[in-house]
Scaffold this motif. Structure first.
Motif, PDB file in Angstrom:
ATOM      1  N   ASP A 295      -2.485   4.623   9.627  1.00 40.79           N
ATOM      2  CA  ASP A 295      -1.155   5.241   9.646  1.00 40.79           C
ATOM      3  C   ASP A 295      -1.081   6.448  10.579  1.00 40.79           C
ATOM      4  O   ASP A 295      -0.608   7.528  10.193  1.00 40.79           O
ATOM      5  CB  ASP A 295      -0.741   5.651   8.228  1.00 40.79           C
ATOM      6  CG  ASP A 295      -0.407   4.433   7.374  1.00 40.79           C
ATOM      7  OD1 ASP A 295      -0.500   3.303   7.896  1.00 40.79           O
ATOM      8  OD2 ASP A 295      -0.060   4.622   6.202  1.00 40.79           O
TER       9      ASP A 295
ATOM     10  N   ASP B 125      -6.582  -2.169   8.800  1.00 47.35           N
ATOM     11  CA  ASP B 125      -5.604  -3.036   8.149  1.00 47.35           C
ATOM     12  C   ASP B 125      -6.290  -4.379   7.931  1.00 47.35           C
ATOM     13  O   ASP B 125      -7.311  -4.691   8.566  1.00 47.35           O
ATOM     14  CB  ASP B 125      -4.338  -3.189   9.007  1.00 47.35           C
ATOM     15  CG  ASP B 125      -4.675  -3.657  10.413  1.00 47.35           C
ATOM     16  OD1 ASP B 125      -5.221  -4.766  10.551  1.00 47.35           O
ATOM     17  OD2 ASP B 125      -4.431  -2.913  11.369  1.00 47.35           O
TER      18      ASP B 125
ATOM     19  N   TRP C 147      -6.866   8.366   3.431  1.00 49.96           N
ATOM     20  CA  TRP C 147      -5.527   8.008   3.918  1.00 49.96           C
ATOM     21  C   TRP C 147      -4.685   9.292   3.910  1.00 49.96           C
ATOM     22  O   TRP C 147      -4.501   9.899   2.856  1.00 49.96           O
ATOM     23  CB  TRP C 147      -4.922   6.953   2.980  1.00 49.96           C
ATOM     24  CG  TRP C 147      -3.474   6.635   3.206  1.00 49.96           C
ATOM     25  CD1 TRP C 147      -2.798   6.672   4.386  1.00 49.96           C
ATOM     26  CD2 TRP C 147      -2.523   6.240   2.204  1.00 49.96           C
ATOM     27  NE1 TRP C 147      -1.483   6.308   4.195  1.00 49.96           N
ATOM     28  CE2 TRP C 147      -1.290   6.039   2.861  1.00 49.96           C
ATOM     29  CE3 TRP C 147      -2.594   6.018   0.825  1.00 49.96           C
ATOM     30  CZ2 TRP C 147      -0.144   5.644   2.192  1.00 49.96           C
ATOM     31  CZ3 TRP C 147      -1.470   5.625   0.143  1.00 49.96           C
ATOM     32  CH2 TRP C 147      -0.248   5.430   0.825  1.00 49.96           C
TER      33      TRP C 147
ATOM     34  N   PHE D 213      -1.042  11.245   4.722  1.00 50.00           N
ATOM     35  CA  PHE D 213       0.391  10.903   4.798  1.00 50.00           C
ATOM     36  C   PHE D 213       1.217  12.173   4.656  1.00 50.00           C
ATOM     37  O   PHE D 213       0.712  13.210   4.204  1.00 50.00           O
ATOM     38  CB  PHE D 213       0.763   9.894   3.697  1.00 50.00           C
ATOM     39  CG  PHE D 213       0.199  10.244   2.350  1.00 50.00           C
ATOM     40  CD1 PHE D 213       0.757  11.249   1.582  1.00 50.00           C
ATOM     41  CD2 PHE D 213      -0.924   9.581   1.869  1.00 50.00           C
ATOM     42  CE1 PHE D 213       0.220  11.587   0.341  1.00 50.00           C
ATOM     43  CE2 PHE D 213      -1.471   9.917   0.626  1.00 50.00           C
ATOM     44  CZ  PHE D 213      -0.895  10.916  -0.128  1.00 50.00           C
TER      45      PHE D 213
ATOM     46  N   GLU E 231       4.923  -4.302   3.996  1.00 50.82           N
ATOM     47  CA  GLU E 231       4.405  -3.285   4.917  1.00 50.82           C
ATOM     48  C   GLU E 231       4.018  -1.994   4.182  1.00 50.82           C
ATOM     49  O   GLU E 231       3.061  -1.325   4.551  1.00 50.82           O
ATOM     50  CB  GLU E 231       5.467  -2.983   5.976  1.00 50.82           C
ATOM     51  CG  GLU E 231       4.862  -2.405   7.232  1.00 50.82           C
ATOM     52  CD  GLU E 231       5.815  -2.542   8.393  1.00 50.82           C
ATOM     53  OE1 GLU E 231       5.991  -1.571   9.117  1.00 50.82           O
ATOM     54  OE2 GLU E 231       6.408  -3.636   8.540  1.00 50.82           O
ATOM     55  N   ASN E 232       4.787  -1.663   3.121  1.00 54.26           N
ATOM     56  CA  ASN E 232       4.547  -0.399   2.408  1.00 54.26           C
ATOM     57  C   ASN E 232       3.745  -0.621   1.114  1.00 54.26           C
ATOM     58  O   ASN E 232       3.950   0.076   0.133  1.00 54.26           O
ATOM     59  CB  ASN E 232       5.883   0.279   2.081  1.00 54.26           C
ATOM     60  CG  ASN E 232       6.764  -0.606   1.215  1.00 54.26           C
ATOM     61  OD1 ASN E 232       6.517  -1.802   1.089  1.00 54.26           O
ATOM     62  ND2 ASN E 232       7.784  -0.025   0.609  1.00 54.26           N
TER      63      ASN E 232
ATOM     64  N   GLU F  52       2.016   2.499  -0.176  1.00 53.49           N
ATOM     65  CA  GLU F  52       2.981   3.486  -0.700  1.00 53.49           C
ATOM     66  C   GLU F  52       3.468   3.076  -2.089  1.00 53.49           C
ATOM     67  O   GLU F  52       3.632   3.918  -2.969  1.00 53.49           O
ATOM     68  CB  GLU F  52       4.179   3.617   0.249  1.00 53.49           C
ATOM     69  CG  GLU F  52       3.892   4.367   1.538  1.00 53.49           C
ATOM     70  CD  GLU F  52       3.175   3.534   2.609  1.00 53.49           C
ATOM     71  OE1 GLU F  52       2.875   2.344   2.339  1.00 53.49           O
ATOM     72  OE2 GLU F  52       2.906   4.056   3.698  1.00 53.49           O
TER      73      GLU F  52
END
Ligand code: GTP
Length: 292
Positions: A62, A103, A131, A133, A208-209, A212
């Motif tokens: 990311d 990924d 990770w 963010f 995709e998320n 999250e």
């Protein structure tokens, strides 16, 4: 005693005990060297996993380049003595681009390369990485960088993935309901560490998320989330939110599990919550595993 020229590196090395190499008898050309790994006979057992662990290599996740800790392995047939371990790094390098993109697609490409160059029937990778963010403070909306721990895990056989999972570990606040109930004022609270290992259908595309969505389930069910920057208005908000949402370690575990059940792309999971107790020297924990 022999005198060496201390003004040269070589002289100093000899002065400190280095000696000239002997005239060896073994080949120095690769083609003439014995390739022990490739010897073939009955070696009694096939091996499920053989490879390397604790490989530190840059990954990109990311938008951040960070350090990944890799374990990479293949199967080994019963009639083969060993794998050619140098080919593991060569397989990673083949997909390296200013860090290995972290990924499942790239990991699958690496494993297919690895499996092919090793002539084995499967290959497995586990990668642990931070990770990073964006995290915005709850009232003042100030951006800063938050983080969670990830472990991507994948196995391929031929051109198909056969096992795919993500383990996420994040920190939260929990405020003790019992303490709130029995005390005239206040309630003790603690930093909770939540770990979720989610298993996916190996060949299914993930949203995709997906990271999250998992992280949200882990954080919003706690008494409060953690933030890098908190001004006074934010601090008041997180303190009061925690008081309004007391959680035992069991409560947090069950609420997270309920959210994970609702995430369709997860086919099974293990969730563990561990509270670093602020009124004890020990931790409290709870864990459950659920298959859909
Ligand atoms: N199989 C095996 N290899 C090891 C072990 N310990 C170290 N090695 C590795 O052996 C490697 C060298 O062997 P290969 O990768 O087979 O080298 P090679 O045969 O010149 O490589 P290719 O040209 O690809 O066949 C080094 O990367 C070492 O890390 C072990 O216990 N088992």
């Amino acid at each position: 005693m022999e005198q060496y020229n201390l003004n040269t590196r070589e002289g100093r090395w000899k002065h400190f005990g280095s000696v000239d190499p002997i005239k060896g008898t073994k080949p120095t050309v690769k083609e003439q060297m014995t390739d022990l790994q490739s010897s073939k006979k009955n070696f009694l057992f096939e091996i499920d996993h053989v490879g390397i662990k604790n490989l530190t290599y840059p990954v990109r996740l990311d938008g951040y380049q960070t350090a990944g800790t890799f374990s990479l392995s293949t199967h080994l047939a019963k009639d083969e003595k060993g794998i050619n371990m140098s080919r593991i790094l060569e397989s990673v390098e083949r997909h390296y681009d200013n860090g290995l993109p972290l990924d499942f697609k790239t990991l699958k490409d690496v494993l297919i390369t690895l499996q092919t160059v090793m002539h084995q029937k499967n290959a497995t990778v586990d990668v642990e990485a931070k990770w990073f963010f964006d995290r915005f403070s709850p009232v003042t909306n100030l951006r800063a960088v938050g983080h969670a721990d990830t472990m991507f895990s994948l196995t391929v056989e031929g051109d198909k993935a056969t096992q795919k999972s993500l383990t996420l570990t994040a920190m939260v606040t929990t405020l003790c309901p019992c303490s709130k109930e029995i005390s005239e004022y206040s309630a003790h609270n603690q930093r909770g560490i939540v770990t979720v290992k989610a298993d996916f259908e190996p060949e299914m595309m993930l949203p995709e998320n997906f990271k999250e969505l998992m992280l949200e389930a882990m954080e919003v069910n706690a008494s409060s989330m953690l933030y890098p920057i908190l001004k006074r208005t934010d601090e008041k908000a997180v303190t009061e939110r925690a008081y309004e949402n007391p959680r035992f370690v069991e409560d947090l575990l069950r609420l997270i599990a309920a959210d994970l059940v609702e995430l369709d792309f997860i086919k099974g999971f293990t969730v563990e919550c561990r509270n670093e107790e602020s009124i004890h020297q020990h931790d409290a924990f709870a864990r459950l595993t659920y298959q859909k």
